[in-house]
Design a protein around this motif. Sequence first.
Motif, PDB file in Angstrom:
ATOM      1  N   ILE A  16       0.862  -1.181   0.000  1.00  0.00           N
ATOM      2  CA  ILE A  16       0.000   0.000   0.000  1.00  0.00           C
ATOM      3  C   ILE A  16       0.897   1.229   0.000  1.00  0.00           C
ATOM      4  CG2 ILE A  16      -1.727   1.289   1.306  1.00  0.00           C
ATOM      5  CD1 ILE A  16      -2.593  -1.468   2.468  1.00  0.00           C
ATOM      6  N   ASN A  17       0.716   2.091  -0.991  1.00  0.00           N
ATOM      7  CA  ASN A  17       1.505   3.308  -1.115  1.00  0.00           C
ATOM      8  C   ASN A  17       0.624   4.491  -0.734  1.00  0.00           C
ATOM      9  OD1 ASN A  17       2.975   5.529  -1.879  1.00  0.00           O
ATOM     10  ND2 ASN A  17       3.593   4.703  -3.855  1.00  0.00           N
ATOM     11  N   LEU A  18       0.798   5.009   0.475  1.00  0.00           N
ATOM     12  CA  LEU A  18      -0.047   6.098   0.964  1.00  0.00           C
ATOM     13  C   LEU A  18       0.290   7.452   0.343  1.00  0.00           C
ATOM     14  CD1 LEU A  18      -0.287   5.223   4.757  1.00  0.00           C
ATOM     15  CD2 LEU A  18      -1.966   4.787   2.957  1.00  0.00           C
ATOM     16  N   GLY A  32     -13.038  -1.231   2.679  1.00  0.00           N
ATOM     17  CA  GLY A  32     -14.246  -0.676   3.285  1.00  0.00           C
ATOM     18  C   GLY A  32     -13.935   0.144   4.520  1.00  0.00           C
ATOM     19  N   CYS A  33     -12.884   0.966   4.429  1.00  0.00           N
ATOM     20  CA  CYS A  33     -12.474   1.769   5.578  1.00  0.00           C
ATOM     21  C   CYS A  33     -12.272   3.222   5.160  1.00  0.00           C
ATOM     22  CB  CYS A  33     -11.185   1.211   6.180  1.00  0.00           C
ATOM     23  SG  CYS A  33      -9.740   1.353   5.117  1.00  0.00           S
ATOM     24  N   THR A  34     -12.089   4.070   6.137  1.00  0.00           N
ATOM     25  CA  THR A  34     -11.797   5.471   5.859  1.00  0.00           C
ATOM     26  C   THR A  34     -10.298   5.632   5.628  1.00  0.00           C
ATOM     27  OG1 THR A  34     -11.364   6.056   8.157  1.00  0.00           O
ATOM     28  CG2 THR A  34     -13.669   6.193   7.407  1.00  0.00           C
ATOM     29  N   GLU A  35      -9.922   6.789   5.096  1.00  0.00           N
ATOM     30  CA  GLU A  35      -8.499   7.065   4.906  1.00  0.00           C
ATOM     31  C   GLU A  35      -7.773   7.076   6.247  1.00  0.00           C
ATOM     32  OE1 GLU A  35      -5.468  10.461   3.129  1.00  0.00           O
ATOM     33  OE2 GLU A  35      -7.557  10.483   2.496  1.00  0.00           O
ATOM     34  N   ALA A  36      -8.405   7.637   7.258  1.00  0.00           N
ATOM     35  CA  ALA A  36      -7.778   7.679   8.590  1.00  0.00           C
ATOM     36  C   ALA A  36      -7.546   6.265   9.122  1.00  0.00           C
ATOM     37  CB  ALA A  36      -8.640   8.482   9.554  1.00  0.00           C
ATOM     38  N   VAL A  42      -1.693   1.157   8.507  1.00  0.00           N
ATOM     39  CA  VAL A  42      -0.359   1.103   7.910  1.00  0.00           C
ATOM     40  C   VAL A  42       0.691   1.536   8.933  1.00  0.00           C
ATOM     41  CG1 VAL A  42       1.138   2.119   6.141  1.00  0.00           C
ATOM     42  CG2 VAL A  42      -1.149   1.323   5.522  1.00  0.00           C
ATOM     43  N   ALA A  43       0.373   2.541   9.733  1.00  0.00           N
ATOM     44  CA  ALA A  43       1.315   2.989  10.765  1.00  0.00           C
ATOM     45  C   ALA A  43       1.553   1.894  11.802  1.00  0.00           C
ATOM     46  CB  ALA A  43       0.789   4.255  11.443  1.00  0.00           C
ATOM     47  N   VAL A  52      -2.383  -5.356   6.612  1.00  0.00           N
ATOM     48  CA  VAL A  52      -3.421  -4.338   6.847  1.00  0.00           C
ATOM     49  C   VAL A  52      -4.801  -4.992   6.793  1.00  0.00           C
ATOM     50  CG1 VAL A  52      -4.499  -2.244   5.916  1.00  0.00           C
ATOM     51  CG2 VAL A  52      -2.010  -2.407   6.069  1.00  0.00           C
ATOM     52  N   ARG A  53      -5.011  -5.880   5.824  1.00  0.00           N
ATOM     53  CA  ARG A  53      -6.294  -6.584   5.712  1.00  0.00           C
ATOM     54  C   ARG A  53      -6.593  -7.343   7.017  1.00  0.00           C
ATOM     55  NH1 ARG A  53      -5.400  -8.894   1.216  1.00  0.00           N
ATOM     56  NH2 ARG A  53      -6.679  -7.526  -0.059  1.00  0.00           N
ATOM     57  N   LYS A  54      -5.600  -8.038   7.527  1.00  0.00           N
ATOM     58  CA  LYS A  54      -5.772  -8.805   8.762  1.00  0.00           C
ATOM     59  C   LYS A  54      -6.044  -7.859   9.946  1.00  0.00           C
ATOM     60  CE  LYS A  54      -3.513 -12.226  11.662  1.00  0.00           C
ATOM     61  NZ  LYS A  54      -2.334 -13.075  11.860  1.00  0.00           N
ATOM     62  N   HIS A  55      -5.278  -6.776  10.021  1.00  0.00           N
ATOM     63  CA  HIS A  55      -5.439  -5.805  11.110  1.00  0.00           C
ATOM     64  C   HIS A  55      -6.845  -5.194  11.110  1.00  0.00           C
ATOM     65  CE1 HIS A  55      -4.227  -2.745  14.025  1.00  0.00           C
ATOM     66  NE2 HIS A  55      -4.802  -1.853  13.245  1.00  0.00           N
TER      67      HIS A  55
END
Length: 58
Positions: A16-18, A32-36, A42-43, A52-55
């Motif tokens: 994922i490239n933010l 299905g999430c917000t940018e925040a 990712v942080a 990230v998917r698992k988190h």
Amino acid sequence: MADDPNNRGRPDSDLINLSQPHEVRYWCGAFGCTEAQLRAAVATVGNSAKAVRKHLGK
């Protein structure tokens, strides 16, 4: 996906490239999430899409 914002194909399925707005939009839709929420995940776990998917519980 290459880092070329004119290339609107599917982003790299592993990372994922933010710093690329089109990738942020893609991954927010995919998870299905917000940018925040995406940036916080990712942080916490790094930029691996799998982590990230698992988190996020997706």
